[in-house]
Each structure stands twice: as C-alpha cells, then as structure tokens.
Design a protein around this motif. Structure first.
Motif, PDB file in Angstrom:
ATOM      1  N   THR A 199      37.520 108.101  -6.253  1.00 49.36           N
ATOM      2  CA  THR A 199      37.032 108.066  -7.631  1.00 49.36           C
ATOM      3  C   THR A 199      35.568 107.636  -7.643  1.00 49.36           C
ATOM      4  O   THR A 199      35.206 106.620  -7.051  1.00 49.36           O
ATOM      5  CB  THR A 199      37.849 107.096  -8.488  1.00 49.36           C
ATOM      6  OG1 THR A 199      39.215 107.509  -8.505  1.00 49.36           O
ATOM      7  CG2 THR A 199      37.341 107.066  -9.925  1.00 49.36           C
ATOM      8  N   HIS A 229      38.459 118.977  -6.579  1.00 45.15           N
ATOM      9  CA  HIS A 229      38.613 118.217  -7.807  1.00 45.15           C
ATOM     10  C   HIS A 229      40.089 117.925  -8.072  1.00 45.15           C
ATOM     11  O   HIS A 229      40.947 118.785  -7.924  1.00 45.15           O
ATOM     12  CB  HIS A 229      38.028 118.993  -8.992  1.00 45.15           C
ATOM     13  CG  HIS A 229      36.983 118.231  -9.730  1.00 45.15           C
ATOM     14  ND1 HIS A 229      35.814 118.792 -10.168  1.00 45.15           N
ATOM     15  CD2 HIS A 229      36.912 116.913 -10.113  1.00 45.15           C
ATOM     16  CE1 HIS A 229      35.069 117.888 -10.783  1.00 45.15           C
ATOM     17  NE2 HIS A 229      35.719 116.750 -10.761  1.00 45.15           N
ATOM     18  N   VAL A 267      31.279 118.001  -8.294  1.00 39.41           N
ATOM     19  CA  VAL A 267      31.439 117.214  -7.068  1.00 39.41           C
ATOM     20  C   VAL A 267      31.516 118.170  -5.883  1.00 39.41           C
ATOM     21  O   VAL A 267      31.894 119.332  -6.026  1.00 39.41           O
ATOM     22  CB  VAL A 267      32.719 116.333  -7.107  1.00 39.41           C
ATOM     23  CG1 VAL A 267      32.611 115.271  -8.180  1.00 39.41           C
ATOM     24  CG2 VAL A 267      33.965 117.190  -7.311  1.00 39.41           C
ATOM     25  N   PHE A 270      30.067 116.590 -14.090  1.00 36.54           N
ATOM     26  CA  PHE A 270      31.361 116.504 -13.418  1.00 36.54           C
ATOM     27  C   PHE A 270      31.415 117.292 -12.119  1.00 36.54           C
ATOM     28  O   PHE A 270      32.478 117.397 -11.506  1.00 36.54           O
ATOM     29  CB  PHE A 270      32.472 116.999 -14.356  1.00 36.54           C
ATOM     30  CG  PHE A 270      32.604 116.180 -15.604  1.00 36.54           C
ATOM     31  CD1 PHE A 270      33.191 114.929 -15.557  1.00 36.54           C
ATOM     32  CD2 PHE A 270      32.130 116.644 -16.818  1.00 36.54           C
ATOM     33  CE1 PHE A 270      33.320 114.158 -16.703  1.00 36.54           C
ATOM     34  CE2 PHE A 270      32.251 115.887 -17.968  1.00 36.54           C
ATOM     35  CZ  PHE A 270      32.843 114.639 -17.912  1.00 36.54           C
ATOM     36  N   ASP A 278      40.816 115.262 -10.875  1.00 36.18           N
ATOM     37  CA  ASP A 278      40.776 114.931 -12.297  1.00 36.18           C
ATOM     38  C   ASP A 278      39.362 114.483 -12.643  1.00 36.18           C
ATOM     39  O   ASP A 278      38.587 114.090 -11.766  1.00 36.18           O
ATOM     40  CB  ASP A 278      41.789 113.831 -12.619  1.00 36.18           C
ATOM     41  CG  ASP A 278      42.002 113.665 -14.116  1.00 36.18           C
ATOM     42  OD1 ASP A 278      41.636 114.596 -14.871  1.00 36.18           O
ATOM     43  OD2 ASP A 278      42.524 112.606 -14.534  1.00 36.18           O
ATOM     44  N   TYR A 279      39.038 114.550 -13.924  1.00 40.87           N
ATOM     45  CA  TYR A 279      37.755 114.065 -14.393  1.00 40.87           C
ATOM     46  C   TYR A 279      37.895 113.698 -15.860  1.00 40.87           C
ATOM     47  O   TYR A 279      38.845 114.107 -16.537  1.00 40.87           O
ATOM     48  CB  TYR A 279      36.650 115.103 -14.198  1.00 40.87           C
ATOM     49  CG  TYR A 279      36.833 116.359 -15.009  1.00 40.87           C
ATOM     50  CD1 TYR A 279      36.257 116.489 -16.276  1.00 40.87           C
ATOM     51  CD2 TYR A 279      37.587 117.419 -14.518  1.00 40.87           C
ATOM     52  CE1 TYR A 279      36.431 117.637 -17.019  1.00 40.87           C
ATOM     53  CE2 TYR A 279      37.771 118.568 -15.251  1.00 40.87           C
ATOM     54  CZ  TYR A 279      37.192 118.676 -16.511  1.00 40.87           C
ATOM     55  OH  TYR A 279      37.387 119.813 -17.249  1.00 40.87           O
ATOM     56  N   ASN A 337      35.072 110.968 -11.812  1.00 38.90           N
ATOM     57  CA  ASN A 337      35.577 112.119 -11.060  1.00 38.90           C
ATOM     58  C   ASN A 337      36.569 111.633 -10.015  1.00 38.90           C
ATOM     59  O   ASN A 337      36.246 110.741  -9.227  1.00 38.90           O
ATOM     60  CB  ASN A 337      34.449 112.865 -10.350  1.00 38.90           C
ATOM     61  CG  ASN A 337      33.671 113.769 -11.285  1.00 38.90           C
ATOM     62  OD1 ASN A 337      34.228 114.699 -11.841  1.00 38.90           O
ATOM     63  ND2 ASN A 337      32.388 113.481 -11.460  1.00 38.90           N
ATOM     64  N   ASP A 338      37.767 112.189 -10.018  1.00 34.15           N
ATOM     65  CA  ASP A 338      38.724 111.983  -8.932  1.00 34.15           C
ATOM     66  C   ASP A 338      38.693 113.244  -8.076  1.00 34.15           C
ATOM     67  O   ASP A 338      38.980 114.344  -8.575  1.00 34.15           O
ATOM     68  CB  ASP A 338      40.139 111.764  -9.476  1.00 34.15           C
ATOM     69  CG  ASP A 338      40.268 110.469 -10.263  1.00 34.15           C
ATOM     70  OD1 ASP A 338      39.438 109.576 -10.048  1.00 34.15           O
ATOM     71  OD2 ASP A 338      41.194 110.357 -11.089  1.00 34.15           O
ATOM     72  N   TYR A 339      38.380 113.098  -6.800  1.00 32.63           N
ATOM     73  CA  TYR A 339      38.257 114.285  -5.956  1.00 32.63           C
ATOM     74  C   TYR A 339      38.509 113.921  -4.502  1.00 32.63           C
ATOM     75  O   TYR A 339      38.582 112.748  -4.125  1.00 32.63           O
ATOM     76  CB  TYR A 339      36.870 114.905  -6.117  1.00 32.63           C
ATOM     77  CG  TYR A 339      35.768 114.165  -5.406  1.00 32.63           C
ATOM     78  CD1 TYR A 339      35.228 114.649  -4.214  1.00 32.63           C
ATOM     79  CD2 TYR A 339      35.258 112.969  -5.919  1.00 32.63           C
ATOM     80  CE1 TYR A 339      34.217 113.969  -3.563  1.00 32.63           C
ATOM     81  CE2 TYR A 339      34.250 112.290  -5.268  1.00 32.63           C
ATOM     82  CZ  TYR A 339      33.731 112.788  -4.088  1.00 32.63           C
ATOM     83  OH  TYR A 339      32.740 112.117  -3.429  1.00 32.63           O
TER      84      TYR A 339
END
Length: 333
Positions: free
Chosen positions: A233, A248, A244, A242, A250-251, A284-286
């Motif tokens: 995160t 990806h 990345v 957003f 979640d964002y 950003n969750d990636y």
C-alpha cells in the motif's frame, strides 16, 4: 474394487500398458511434441536474434530525437512484437488444448466407443487404466510446458529494459505464461478434461464441457490472483494519481482520519466532492515487480492442489460406476 483401491492404482503403469497407450494416442503425442518444438524454436529466435535486432531498432529510434528523417529498423521492432504476441498466445492456449484432448479423446472417446471396457477385460483394472491415462500425459505436459515457460521467461527477461514496447511483467498473457502457473494450469486442464470425459462419456460433448470448465477456471484464477499474496500500500496527496508500476489490487481516497474510501463519481467537480468526503490523499494497493514469483508460486500451488483433488474425484467416480455396472451384471445373471 472400492474407493480405497484408488491410491494403489497411482503406482507407475506397467510397461506393456504404457506402450499400448502411446500407440493408441500416437497422433496426439506427435502433435503436442511438434507444437512444443515449434514454440521452443520461436522462443529461441525471440531470445537471441529478434531481441537484439529490436533493441537495436529502439536504440536507433531513441537516438533520432526530433529529426523527422532519421532512419531506424522499424521492421525488426514490428517483427519482434508479432512473433512475441503469437507465441505468447499459443502458449496460453496450450492448457485449453490439453483439456479438450483429454475430454474428447483420452477418456470421453474411449468410453463412447467401448475401448475402455475392452481394456478392462484384458486384465487391466479400471483404476490402473485411469492411472496410466493420467500419468503418462501428465509427465509429457509438465515437461513440455515447463520447458516453454523457462524459455519464455529467459526471452522476456532479455528484452526487459531494452525494448521500449516490451510487455510488462503484469501484462495478463505475459504473466500467465511466464512462470510455473502455466504448468499448474496445464496439469489442471488435463484432469479437468479427463473428468469431463468420465462424466459425459461422449467425445464431442466432453470436449465442450472441458473447454467451458477451463474457461471458468481461468477466469476464477485471474480474479483470485491479486489476492494470493499481501499487496503493498502506498499513499500520496490528491494530485498524485493512481498509476502504479505493478499489478493493481485496489485504489481510493484517504480521509483525514486515515480511513480508505472508494473514489466517487465527481463529473468534473472533484475538488468539491473530495472536500465533502474529508479526503486528504489517495492510496494504491498493488503488487510490485518483487511479487512476481510469490504470486506465480501461489497460483501454481493452488492449481496443483485442485488437480490432485479432481484426480481423486475422477478415481472415485470411475470406481463407483464400474462397481455399479458389475453389480447390475451379477444381478442380471
């Protein structure tokens, strides 16, 4: 025979039975071997000459700057892209072809034309027949797809950072064929097809069921993939964006209390909407590049576990059906 006999049948098939199976499915063996050799040759071509030529073409292009009449090797760039796309797609389709063949010919076709029942009258138990049916193709599929995965990963790594249009590690098809997950999917496809043949007992129908099941399995795997390993995160201000460099998960927005909320529909008036939501930043969750192998290993492990469960289910189903048929014959006598 009871269901307890199934594990014993997983021993290596006898040489005589193995030779018979190889003769019976010789055309499929030739096609699969030929396909693997052709793809391997294409990957070696990509790994060496095509990658070098495309990299040189991009070096020439980048050196051109703003000169409109600067020449560069566009054909090498386009050739690399075309061969890469076709080869990668062909590798991705391999598990589906394996599943279709397993359903249509390996089990479904033999049950439909009576070859399986004839084999069982020659001193080969149904469980040993199924064990041989799965063991030999599984070994060939594992070796063939494993070789292609290794060559594809070496080829892709050789172009990373050298070819401006090379696919990212998280590109859907590139990721699918670039690691051991493809081997797990191919082995799962073999068992899915074989099980479809045992259930449907007709070649063409089993082929269709196997392909439909594989499509469902692929979409389930693709949906679950981002959650097979803990994501990273990152946060930033509202102007960070957003985008990345990774897969990806979640964002959204971060409020002043640290709560993560989805991005609302703002229709051009985003600042006012963000203010009403008390949003002060974004998150950003990636998955970064370092998560490539954990994700692939988790995917492969889950697919192999599924293949093992479906294998046990196939033995259980075959044991029940043959036992029921034998009891009916005894009752009729």
């Amino acid at each position: 025979m009871t269901a307890l006999a199934a594990p014993a049948a997983l021993r290596a098939p006898s040489p005589r039975l193995s030779r018979w199976l190889l003769r019976l499915h010789r055309p499929a063996l030739y096609v699969f071997t030929g396909l693997v050799l052709v793809l391997a040759a294409a990957l070696l071509w990509l790994w060496g000459p095509l990658t070098d030529a495309a990299a040189e073409g991009w070096r020439q292009w980048n050196a051109c700057g703003d000169h409109p009449r600067c020449s560069y090797d566009q054909d090498a760039i386009l050739r690399y892209k075309k061969v890469y796309d076709v080869t990668t797609l062909a590798m991705f389709l391999l598990p589906f072809l394996v599943a279709a063949w397993a359903g249509g010919a390996l089990t479904g076709g033999e049950l439909e034309n009576g070859t399986a029942e004839l084999t069982w009258t020659q001193g080969v138990t149904p469980a040993r027949w199924l064990a041989a049916k799965l063991a030999l193709p599984a070994a060939l599929v594992a070796v063939g797809t494993g070789l292609l995965v290794l060559l594809h990963h070496l080829m892709w790594s050789a172009g990373e950072g050298r070819i401006d249009t090379s696919k990212s590690w998280y590109d859907t098809l590139t990721f699918a064929v670039n690691g051991p997950g493809l081997v797990g999917l191919a082995l799962a496809g073999l068992v899915v097809g074989a099980l479809a043949g045992l259930v449907v007992r007709r070649a063409l129908a089993a082929l269709g069921v196997a392909l439909a099941a594989m499509a469902a399995l692929w979409f389930a795997t693709l949906s679950a993939l981002p959650y097979l390993w803990p994501a990273v995160t990152t946060t930033g201000d509202l102007d960070s964006g957003f985008a990345v460099d990774g897969l990806h998960v979640d964002y959204g927005l971060v409020t002043s209390t640290g709560r993560h909320i989805p991005v609302p529909v703002c229709n051009g008036r985003c600042e006012d909407v963000y203010t009403k939501l008390d949003a002060v930043g974004i998150y950003n969750d990636y998955h970064p590049r370092s998560h490539f192998w954990p994700l692939h290993l988790m995917e492969a492990g889950l697919l192999l576990a599924l293949a093992a469960l479906l294998t046990l289910l196939a033995f259980r189903l075959l044991t029940r059906r043959t036992a029921t048929a034998r009891h009916r014959e005894e009752a009729a006598v």
